[in-house]
Structure formats: structure tokens, C-alpha cells
Scaffold this motif. Structure first.
Motif, PDB file in Angstrom:
ATOM      1  N   PHE A 132      -3.735 -52.150 -18.875  1.00  0.00           N
ATOM      2  CA  PHE A 132      -2.361 -51.664 -18.728  1.00  0.00           C
ATOM      3  C   PHE A 132      -1.555 -52.553 -17.798  1.00  0.00           C
ATOM      4  O   PHE A 132      -0.370 -52.827 -18.050  1.00  0.00           O
ATOM      5  CB  PHE A 132      -2.366 -50.220 -18.216  1.00  0.00           C
ATOM      6  CG  PHE A 132      -2.676 -49.181 -19.262  1.00  0.00           C
ATOM      7  CD1 PHE A 132      -2.116 -49.251 -20.532  1.00  0.00           C
ATOM      8  CD2 PHE A 132      -3.521 -48.116 -18.972  1.00  0.00           C
ATOM      9  CE1 PHE A 132      -2.397 -48.281 -21.495  1.00  0.00           C
ATOM     10  CE2 PHE A 132      -3.802 -47.142 -19.917  1.00  0.00           C
ATOM     11  CZ  PHE A 132      -3.242 -47.227 -21.185  1.00  0.00           C
ATOM     12  N   ARG A 137       2.333 -52.111 -18.194  1.00  0.00           N
ATOM     13  CA  ARG A 137       2.473 -50.645 -18.232  1.00  0.00           C
ATOM     14  C   ARG A 137       1.958 -50.074 -16.911  1.00  0.00           C
ATOM     15  O   ARG A 137       0.886 -49.511 -16.811  1.00  0.00           O
ATOM     16  CB  ARG A 137       1.725 -50.100 -19.448  1.00  0.00           C
ATOM     17  CG  ARG A 137       2.355 -50.549 -20.747  1.00  0.00           C
ATOM     18  CD  ARG A 137       1.457 -50.433 -21.968  1.00  0.00           C
ATOM     19  NE  ARG A 137       1.040 -49.094 -22.282  1.00  0.00           N
ATOM     20  CZ  ARG A 137       0.353 -48.750 -23.383  1.00  0.00           C
ATOM     21  NH1 ARG A 137       0.040 -49.687 -24.264  1.00  0.00           N
ATOM     22  NH2 ARG A 137      -0.005 -47.504 -23.595  1.00  0.00           N
ATOM     23  N   GLU A 140       0.820 -46.259 -16.238  1.00  0.00           N
ATOM     24  CA  GLU A 140      -0.490 -45.925 -16.805  1.00  0.00           C
ATOM     25  C   GLU A 140      -1.610 -46.622 -16.038  1.00  0.00           C
ATOM     26  O   GLU A 140      -2.687 -46.056 -15.826  1.00  0.00           O
ATOM     27  CB  GLU A 140      -0.523 -46.313 -18.282  1.00  0.00           C
ATOM     28  CG  GLU A 140       0.373 -45.425 -19.153  1.00  0.00           C
ATOM     29  CD  GLU A 140       0.694 -46.066 -20.483  1.00  0.00           C
ATOM     30  OE1 GLU A 140       0.229 -45.535 -21.502  1.00  0.00           O
ATOM     31  OE2 GLU A 140       1.395 -47.091 -20.492  1.00  0.00           O
TER      32      GLU A 140
END
Length: 217
Positions: A132, A137, A140
Motif C-alpha cells: 500500500f 495508499r 491503508e
């Protein structure tokens, strides 16, 4: 856990090999120690001999992959981790190791796929955090990292070091590296050759841990 007694380990392994030179388990242990001590070519040869003697054991292919990581041959390591997974797709840790190699190779999407296949929760969360982060991201990634820190700190300190090192959080990485040392985390035997820890090398704190752990300087 590990007690850093590498000289004693070498004596025991050499003695065991003299008694049973084709024992695949002993050959894997000898290969792991060779990787730890920076003897990359010897490590690969021992791992290959292990597989030659037991070609259906996934651990042998994983050991070849680990030896190839020690040689910075990440494409070869990826191929052999995949062979190990074909033989034993539910073994704990293999998908995590493959995901780590894929992140190091810049293939975060496939690393995320491997993370989803990892059956061990701690290794899975470590893989997810790495993948992630590499995909940008962060939320996350933070959630996966928090699971490791809150639930698996006693067994996953080294994996937390990998994640923080890849993030560029060097102070955080060294805090957890010191904790991994105090916890005798077996992952530290990989710290010299681990491509995920490149950002830590050259720092005096890294050299200090290497010295304390009796690893090759």
C-alpha cells in the motif's frame, strides 16, 4: 529468537554436514548461515544442493530465493519464491517474502496480490503495509502498520523496520531496529542484504547494530 553465536553455529553445522552431507535440512541451515555472513555464492550452492536432494520441499526453493536476494538477484529470487509457492501455497511467510521482493523491484500491484494470499496475519499485514505504501495508499498502509505495532510487536519488529525504512522514516526505523535487536529477532540475520533497508545503510546507527549483532561489517 537468535543469540548471535554464529561461530558456534558454524561449528555445529560443519559437524552435522560431515555426518550427513546430503541432509537437506542441514544444507538449508548452512545456506542460511552463509547468507548471514555475506558468503553469497556459497549460500546459493548449498541451497541448490538442498533442492537437488529434496526437489519437492518448498523450503529449499525459498532458501535458493533467499540466497539470490543476498546476491541482489531479485528476478531469480522472485522465480524461486514462485516455485516454492507452487509446491506449498499455504506455507506461512512465502507470499510475504515474494511481496517484499516485488516491492523492491517496483512492482507494487503484484506485491499487493501476494499480500492477499499470505495466510499468516502478521506477515500479511507487513506485506500489505509495504504494498500500500508503494502504491501511495497511505491510509491503508497505516492501518496495516498499526496492526503490526499493536498486535505483533513482539514477533514483527523486523518487519516494522522494513516498512519504516521504505517510508524514509529513518528515526522510526532505527527505534524498531534497536527493539528487534533487544528481542533477538531472527529477521536481523537478513539486514545486511535486505534491499528494503538500503536507506539505513551508511548511517552510524546501522553500523552499531551490525557490530552488536556480530554480523559482517
Amino acid at each position: 529468537m537468535i543469540d548471535w553465536a554464529f561461530d558456534e553455529a558454524q561449528l555445529e553445522i560443519s559437524r552435522a554436514l560431515s555426518l550427513s552431507p546430503n541432509n537437506s535440512q542441514i544444507l538449508r541451515l548452512a545456506s542460511e548461515l552463509a547468507t548471514t555472513m555475506g558468503h553469497a555464492d556459497e549460500a546459493l550452492a548449498l541451497a541448490q544442493k538442498s533442492v537437488a536432494n529434496d526437489p519437492l520441499d518448498a523450503r529449499g526453493f525459498s532458501r535458493i530465493a533467499g540466497a539470490q536476494v543476498g546476491q541482489n538477484n531479485l528476478s531469480g529470487a522472485e522465480a524461486h519464491f514462485r516455485e516454492a509457492i507452487e509446491l506449498n501455497p499455504t506455507a506461512a511467510g512465502i507470499h510475504y517474502q515474494l511481496a517484499s521482493v516485488l516491492v523492491a523491484r517496483g512492482d507494487a500491484a503484484r506485491a499487493l496480490d501476494e499480500a492477499g494470499r499470505e495466510p499468516d496475519e502478521a506477515f500479511q499485514q507487513a506485506s500489505l503495509a509495504l504494498a500500500f505504501d508503494a502504491l501511495g495508499r497511505k491510509g491503508e498502509a497505516d492501518r496495516a502498520l498499526n496492526v503490526l505495532q499493536n498486535k505483533y510487536a513482539s514477533r514483527s519488529a523486523y518487519q516494522i523496520v522494513e516498512i519504516l525504512a521504505m517510508r524514509g522514516d529513518l528515526n522510526g526505523a532505527f527505534e524498531w531496529l534497536d527493539r528487534a535487536y533487544r528481542q533477538h529477532d531472527v529477521g536481523l540475520v537478513k539486514m545486511i542484504s535486505n534491499p528494503l533497508l538500503k536507506s539505513l545503510r551508511g548511517d552510524m546507527r546501522f553500523a552499531a547494530i551490525v557490530h552488536k549483532a556480530k554480523l559482517p561489517e
